[in-house]
Design an enzyme around this catalytic site. Structure first.
Site, PDB file in Angstrom:
ATOM      1  N   GLU A 337      -8.376 -21.487  49.387  1.00 43.73           N
ATOM      2  CA  GLU A 337      -8.350 -21.220  51.171  1.00 43.73           C
ATOM      3  C   GLU A 337      -8.400 -19.472  50.994  1.00 43.73           C
ATOM      4  O   GLU A 337      -8.239 -18.623  51.479  1.00 43.73           O
ATOM      5  CB  GLU A 337      -6.371 -20.680  50.549  1.00 43.73           C
ATOM      6  CG  GLU A 337      -5.384 -21.430  50.485  1.00 43.73           C
ATOM      7  CD  GLU A 337      -3.357 -21.082  50.792  1.00 43.73           C
ATOM      8  OE1 GLU A 337      -3.401 -22.130  51.590  1.00 43.73           O
ATOM      9  OE2 GLU A 337      -3.510 -20.580  50.156  1.00 43.73           O
TER      10      GLU A 337
HETATM   11  C1  ACM Z   1      -3.127 -22.952  46.851  1.00 42.27           C
HETATM   12  O1  ACM Z   1      -1.358 -23.437  46.568  1.00 42.27           O
HETATM   13  N1  ACM Z   1      -2.573 -22.530  48.151  1.00 42.27           N
HETATM   14  C2  ACM Z   1      -3.441 -23.330  45.103  1.00 42.27           C
END
Ligand code: ACM
Length: 544
Positions: A337
């Site tokens: 992310e």
């Molecule tokens: C995640 O759930 N951002 C690894």
């Protein structure tokens, strides 16, 4: 195959229609002293002290009793068969877990007169004891263990649980309790998500400001906390005693807002996307401001400075010290992310980061997004957290990691993210991964069926993460993790469906339901989902 309540399902199990073994005050445990102590505690817990191992099942049996009493013998024998002839079985079948030199296979035989548990190594013996504990049954005749022959070995070498101690901090006692729970289901890795936007949870002497300035708060502005190095070593040692390694994660280059409280010069300004604003609207916690604690639940807004050498000095200190503190073979370096980092910068950073991690002597693990970076350190492992049916090219990123020589750890979020809600009305849990979910959804998938072209030989194992935005206490952990964690254990340990006629939802639901009394005796506050018929111990009051 049988319906005996062993979870995860063993490689081979044969129940015999013969009288069971009876646990009585005269039962004797002999053999490996350490294992005998583990079993004695398990028996005492399960029987709620009715069979008292302190006095009734001496670990060092008195000779006279051995001759006359039903016996449980616990031994380690390196020649113990793995219980499978399946040529496709992974290295796990023939050997050891990822961080241990003790093989994991075991054999268990129970008849009316005796029980023998033989581990190929200390880990195998420990797992055989966990299986035995699941078989203890309260009948009208008292506490019994059914007559059975089991030969067992894991499908995958790596069987993990992840606990997020950054969104809410969980102290040493809670972590130990989670280790107890995970080890009883034959998990062998505890991944600690030690850092995130909301806090830095591990003391590092090379960078003391991290915990001095960036550990005191959590989601919702609640109290934070951190592990001293003594705490961390205590967790590592407790895990090792339960045949588990600790996999520490420093999430990079995103999820790093907390670093800005200690070293603002290393951090970019937060990227205030629509998602960040919408999350603040829905869940509170405000918008992130560098240098002040972030108390919300948004993701993807923070980034370390990618083209500043000070960043890499910082990372060399952090990863070097973490590697020194961690006996296990892996360092998890995050990589998920990174919406505040351009694709080119991400690729540049991950190439350097994976090499820095590898230079510590550990194998780097990164979330699957790392597969978009073309020049990872060879052999970097990937952790897939997309859905059971991949979306948005997450499968291709994962395949690239395999092509780079790294295996995968599978954590499909819509199956085994343990923080997904199964009760829409509960304040616990989130719903973004196709929630509200069910235990059946945690069960009905196979690791080799998620990413096209990724078969058992490309898969290191399976891991069930528990993110802690809504999770504050051990009771919260239990309520979210149990029973779905058992489905993840079965995906990680048990032979795949066609090789085992108990790898069905119906069998699993019946076997898990029969574990209710064991879990209750162990103080596990599981959620009694209505998909599963939960057993209760037979009432033997007034019976002998
Ligand atoms: C995640 O759930 N951002 C690894």
């Amino acid at each position: 195959m049988t319906g005996l309540p062993v979870v995860p399902a063993p490689a081979s199990i044969e129940a015999l229609d013969a009288p069971p073994f009876r646990l009585t005050p005269d039962t004797v445990i002999c053999g490996d002293a350490e294992a005998a102590a583990v079993l004695a505690r398990l028996v005492a817990t399960r029987t709620r002290g009715e069979v008292d191992p302190g006095t009734s099942i001496p670990a060092a049996p008195r000779a006279k009793r051995v001759e006359t009493s039903a016996r449980i013998t616990l031994t380690i024998d390196p020649s113990t068969s793995s219980g499978t002839e399946d040529a496709s079985a992974t290295e796990a079948a023939s050997g050891t877990g990822p961080g241990s030199d003790t093989p994991e296979a075991y054999a268990l035989t129970v008849d009316e007169a005796s029980i023998v548990v033989t581990g190929e190594g200390a880990a195998g013996l420990f797992y055989g004891i966990q299986t035995l504990g699941q078989l203890i049954t309260r009948t009208r005749d008292g506490w019994t263990i059914p007559t059975v022959t089991i030969s067992d070995t894991p499908r995958f070498a790596y069987r993990g649980v992840m606990l997020d101690v950054a969104r809410h901090f969980h102290g040493v006692d809670t972590v130990k309790a989670y280790i107890d729970r995970a080890a009883s289901l034959k998990f062998n890795a505890l991944h600690l998500h030690l850092t995130d936007d909301q806090g830095w949870r591990l003391q590092l002497h090379s960078r003391p400001l991290l915990t001095e300035k960036a550990s005191s708060t959590a989601v919702g502005g609640e109290a934070g906390g951190f592990y001293t190095q003594t705490d961390y070593r205590e967790i590592v040692a407790y895990a090792a005693a339960h045949h588990m390694i600790v996999v520490p994660e420093i999430d990079l280059p995103g999820h790093t807002h907390a670093v800005s409280l200690a070293y603002p010069e290393l951090c970019e300004q937060p990227v205030l996307s629509e998602h960040v604003r919408a999350t603040a609207e829905e869940f509170g916690g405000g918008l992130p401001v560098n240098g002040t604690p972030y108390e919300g639940m948004a993701v993807g807004f923070s980034s370390l400075k990618i083209h500043d050498e000070a960043t890499y000095s910082f990372l060399a200190d952090v990863l070097g010290e973490l590697a020194q503190l961690t006996p296990g073979p892996y360092l998890h370096i995050g990589g998920d992310e990174c919406l505040g980092t351009s694709a080119d910068d991400y690729a540049f950073f991950m190439a350097r980061l994976t090499r820095l991690a590898a230079q510590t002597g550990k194998t780097p693990i990164a979330w699957h997004e790392a597969g978009s970076a073309p020049d990872l350190s060879p052999g970097t492992l990937g952790q897939y957290w997309g859905f059971v049916t991949p979306t948005d090219g997450m499968d291709e990123k994962s395949r690239r990691i395999v092509r780079g020589g790294g295996k995968l750890i599978l954590s499909p979020a819509d199956a085994i993210y343990l923080d997904m809600k199964f009760d829409a009305d509960s304040p616990l849990g989130l719903t973004w991964a196709n929630g509200v979910t069910t235990a059946r959804r945690a069960y009905d998938w196979d690791p080799a069926g998620v990413i096209g072209g990724v078969e058992d030989e490309h898969i290191l194992g399976v891991e069930a993460p528990l993110w802690s935005e809504t999770v504050r206490t051990l009771a919260d952990i239990d309520a979210l993790a149990f029973p779905r964690i058992a489905a993840a254990a079965e995906a990680a340990w048990s032979p795949p469906g066609p090789a085992s006629d108990v790898r069905t939802w119906e069998s699993f639901a019946a076997r898990v339901g029969a574990l209710g009394p064991l879990w209750t005796s162990q103080g596990i506050g599981f959620s009694p989902l209505t998909e599963i018929a939960w057993a209760v111990d037979a009432n033997t009051e007034g019976q002998s």
